[in-house]
Enzyme design. Structure first.
Site, PDB file in Angstrom:
ATOM      1  CD  GLN A 196      -3.149   0.084   4.073  1.00  0.00           C
ATOM      2  OE1 GLN A 196      -2.927   1.193   3.596  1.00  0.00           O
ATOM      3  NE2 GLN A 196      -2.236  -0.618   4.710  1.00  0.00           N
ATOM      4  NE  ARG A 223       1.559  -2.620   5.777  1.00  0.00           N
ATOM      5  CZ  ARG A 223       2.441  -2.126   4.902  1.00  0.00           C
ATOM      6  NH1 ARG A 223       2.700  -0.840   4.868  1.00  0.00           N
ATOM      7  NH2 ARG A 223       3.074  -2.905   4.043  1.00  0.00           N
ATOM      8  CE1 TYR A 267      -1.219   8.065   9.136  1.00  0.00           C
ATOM      9  CE2 TYR A 267      -0.517   5.864   8.527  1.00  0.00           C
ATOM     10  CZ  TYR A 267      -0.415   7.236   8.378  1.00  0.00           C
ATOM     11  OH  TYR A 267       0.480   7.779   7.487  1.00  0.00           O
ATOM     12  N   PRO A 291       0.817  -1.212   0.000  1.00  0.00           N
ATOM     13  CG  PRO A 291      -0.267  -1.261   2.056  1.00  0.00           C
ATOM     14  CD  PRO A 291       0.552  -2.088   1.125  1.00  0.00           C
TER      15      PRO A 291
END
Ligand code: FAD
Ligand code: FMN
Length: 767
Positions: free
Chosen positions: A493, A622, A574, A416
């Site tokens: 993603q 991930r 994130y 990604p």
């Protein structure tokens, strides 16, 4: 110069020889604490390169040494009731005692004084009478320790126990023998170094060692126990110790990795093991010691070079070599320390993993050493990858991989990568070309960039989104093209930026807030990413519900758009990663504190997504397998628990990234630098993983896959500049079964022809 060498090991003796060869007027004395002929250890192994270096430095001693070398080519790995033999490894060995005798004779011949039974004390005032004192006093150097601060000494004591023994059993191959016992695994590294003698190093974990009671045995008892354990390899021969001066269990050691920031202080210069060590499993300590000696003698005798400049050159060149070797030695040491990670492997893969453990030997190196053996590994890989339907002998990266009902054509994925080129979240023609081209380039699986579940969950105004039907339509066009024009599968993603939101597009400043038009951000806690970023609002339970539903809605839109797979982005600091890491998550409710609590919300989101995604289609997560913050952040051990938790909620693949979870992290970069985390998660957690991070050559990918360090290999930056990376690899490896868009077939065959010609020309040049 008047020079004292402390220690008559390979470093001290060979330095004295190298100095005298360059200038016989040097006055050199070597002081050795032991009596002549008393030394630890048995044989040492060299490479051809070291022999060439010795030859160039002193042909006379090199010839005597070379005449006595034992040569062997094979490595035997005894594991799981099988013996796996591979060939072409080309080792050379010599007895340590014999090597020292040869060097002593040569040193005397050149006029070097050698004093035995001479224990040297760094505090002795006599050292100031010398121009130089060479601290070649080995791994436990008193001289280094006396000036510890000046040298900037860094010592790491490794976990396993080992003992260096000898035997009259003559091994025909370099032998690794692994034995499973009621106390745990124990193994031997054995090799011949003389016509009638072999080295036999026994190694095990500290727990196994204690459980055997080795700590309470004297040397004779320990040797008898090892003879019994390895009886089937010793054919009635006994084991011997020459560490009689080490009493009781002291003959068992823990390896100590030494490195020093500086190698000289006053008139003292460090040389060999005193300055640095390399684990015995990469067999290069003596090589480093000898090559240090050559280099130091060279710079000290170069006319016009000040002592300071000579030291700078010596340290700069040697330190680089040491760092390279210590890097691979660390990988090798860790492989043995984490042996149990691999003991569920079949013997062939176990042997492959062992041979490639240091990352110095790769798939293609093994092909050069023993083509037939490597092809056996490839066949085995393909059989396992196809449930026995294929007996192909072909590179592992081209083998299929199945997750639920989705099968990817090969193991290469486009990682990604945010393109920061959308408007209001809608992918446009740039994305259409970008993803379409990468899919046609041959990768088995293409990941989209982090696609955000809400406008305020974007990293930047240029991020793609999945929160309205414009997005669905635009993605549908891309997915349709990928399916119609390539064999690639495409994975969406999904993510939410959390504290790292409302920032500029990548090339205008990483994680920098927008110049204007910032939107409020939310995160697990009110912890700003950095002093320049805004302080996020700590999420309420209502916020958490709302964001979870945004993820679920995005999953459903992904289904409408036709995606084959969904990935949840819970890495890189994130939103969900911010819940997982204690560096961002300061909550005191049931979503903060313990790992179980920190996992609660990310797992809740994932479970809700999984429930909304068809059960025949796979999902991945991930994660950042380390925060690069020691025990203050997520450790690789915790990452195993995180991966297992997602797997138990239905994740089919863990996409193993690392870091980017706090602004102060200091990652250790290098080739394939994150692959060890994938290896750990895959083989300790017994789950499927994808490795990523500075993997850029087909050889890297094949080595990772065949060694069972990952199931898929993701490449990001290489795909930015070369969408056709996989097809190029197929051409390079002369693999014909890859899907090439028919429009491009002529280009593919030309590339394959040209690369073949280039390879043949290079081989002819080498020959
Ligand atoms: C189990 C094992 C296996 C190994 N296998 C290999 C291999 O296969 N290949 C390889 O290249 N390397 C191997 N090594 C590493 C190798 O032994 C060392 O890297 C190498 O010996 C380093 O040489 P040196 O001269 O720096 O130190 P050393 O060989 O340790 O020599 C230091 C000398 O200094 C003397 N000394 C120490 N203190 C004093 C003092 N205060 N006064 C006077 N004398 C002193 C010691 O008695 C010793 O003779 C192995 C090491 C181990 C432990
Ligand atoms: C331009 C760029 C954008 C990236 N964007 C994302 C992203 O959107 N999501 C993600 O998980 N990783 C992202 N990454 C990280 C990559 O997927 C990958 O993990 C990282 O670049 C290391 O792989 P490499 O060494 O092959 O580049 C990005 C990397 C680059 C270079």
């Amino acid at each position: 110069m008047k020079i004292a060498c402390v220690g008559a090991g390979p470093a001290g003796l060979y330095f004295a020889i190298s100095m005298k060869l360059r200038d016989p007027s040097h006055d050199i004395t070597v002081f050795e604490r032991n009596a002549p002929g008393v030394t630890f250890g048995w044989g040492v192994v060299f490479s051809d390169q070291t022999v060439e270096n010795l030859q160039a430095n002193d042909p006379k001693s090199a010839k005597v040494i070379a005449d006595e070398f034992a040569h062997w080519d094979d490595i035997d790995v005894h594991f799981g009731g099988e013996t796996i033999t591979s060939s072409g490894h080309g080792f050379i060995g010599i007895g340590r005692k014999r090597l020292l005798e040869i060097l002593q004779d040569r040193a005397r011949e050149l006029g070097v004084g050698i004093e035995f039974n001479a224990e040297c004390d760094p505090a002795d005032p006599k050292w100031s009478d010398y121009d130089l004192v060479i601290a070649s006093d080995g791994i436990n150097s008193r001289f280094r320790d006396a000036y510890e601060d000046a040298f900037g000494v860094d010592v790491e004591t490794r976990a396993n126990k080992f003992v260096w023994l000898g035997t009259s059993k003559v091994f025909g191959a370099f032998t690794f023998a692994f034995e499973k016992t009621e106390h745990g695994w124990i193994w031997a590294h054995a090799y011949r170094f003389a016509p009638d003698c072999s080295t036999f190093i026994v190694e095990c974990s500290e727990e196994t060692w204690a459980s055997f009671g080795f700590d309470r045995m004297d040397q004779a008892e320990a040797i008898a126990a090892c003879e019994k354990l390895f009886a089937k390899y010793l054919d009635g021969h006994s084991l011997m110790s020459n560490a009689a001066h080490l009493r009781g269990s002291a003959a068992w050691l823990n390896f100590r990795r030494i490195k020093c920031e500086r190698w000289s202080a006053g008139n003292v210069i460090l040389l060999g093991d005193a300055a640095h060590t390399a684990h015995f499993s990469v067999g290069s300590g003596t090589k480093l010691a000898l090559e240090d000696a050559i280099k130091l003698a060279q710079v000290l005798n170069r006319s016009g070079l000040s002592l300071e400049a000579a030291m700078d050159e010596y340290v700069a060149e040697r330190n680089l070599e040491v760092l390279k070797l210590q890097n691979s030695a660390r990988n090798s040491t860790e492989w043995f320390e984490t042996l149990e990670r691999y003991t569920h492997f079949e013997p062939l893969q176990f042997a492959y993993s062992l041979l490639t453990r240091s990352q110095r030997i790769s798939h293609e190196n093994l092909r050069l050493r023993d083509r037939a053996w490597l092809e056996g590994v490839e066949r085995w890989f393909w059989q396992r990858a196809t449930d026995g339907r294929s007996n192909k002998t072909a590179p592992p990266m081209f083998a299929p991989f199945k997750m639920r009902e989705m099968t990817v054509e090969n193991r290469i994925t486009v990682s990604p990568m945010a393109m920061y080129s959308a408007v209001d979240g809608t992918p446009n023609d740039f994305h259409f070309v970008h993803y379409g081209e990468r899919a046609m380039g041959g990768a088995g699986l293409v990941f989209t960039e982090m696609t955000c579940v809400s406008p305020e969950g974007r990293i930047s105004p240029g991020c793609t989104g999945m929160w309205n039907y414009d997005h669905v339509a635009a993605w549908k066009r891309i997915v349709h093209f990928v399916h119609a024009n390539s064999k690639a599968k495409i994975c969406l993603q999904l993510g939410h930026s959390g504290a790292k939101g409302s920032t500029r597009v990548g090339w205008e400043g990483d994680n920098m807030p927008l110049v204007d038009g910032n939107w409020p951000v939310m995160a697990a806690s009110d912890v700003a990413w950095s002093p320049v970023n805004q302080v996020p609002l700590a999420m309420t339970r209502a916020d958490m519900d709302a964001v979870r539903e945004q993820f679920v809605a995005a999953v459903q839109m992904g289904l409408h758009a036709g995606f084959d797979m969904i990935e949840l982005h819970a890495a890189h600091g994130y939103l969900l990663s911010g819940f997982l890491t204690p560096l961002q998550n300061r909550r005191t409710d049931e979503y903060g504190g313990s790992l179980e609590n920190r996992l609660r919300y990310p797992l809740e989101v994932f479970a809700a997504m999984r429930a909304g995604w068809p059960s025949d289609r796979p999902m991945s997560v991930r994660i950042s397998a380390t925060d690069w913050a020691g025990d203050n952040g997520i450790t690789p051990d915790e990452a195993v628990e995180i991966a297992e938790a997602f797997a138990s909620e239905g994740a089919d693949l863990i996409d193993v990234s690392a870091g980017q979870t706090w602004a102060g992290a200091q990652p250790v970069y290098g080739r394939m630098f994150q692959t060890p985390f994938s290896d750990k998660l895959r083989n300790e957690g017994k789950l499927a993983t994808m490795a990523v991070g500075n993997i850029y050559e087909p050889d890297h990918a094949n080595s990772i896959l065949a060694a069972g360090r990952a199931d898929l290999v993701a490449l990001a930056r290489p795909h930015l500049i070369d969408p056709f990376w996989t097809l190029r690899a197929a051409a390079q490896l002369d693999y014909r079964d890859v899907h090439v868009p028919p429009q491009y077939l002529n280009g593919m065959s030309q590339l394959a022809r040209n690369l073949k010609r280039e390879a043949e020309a290079a081989a002819a040049l080498r020959a």
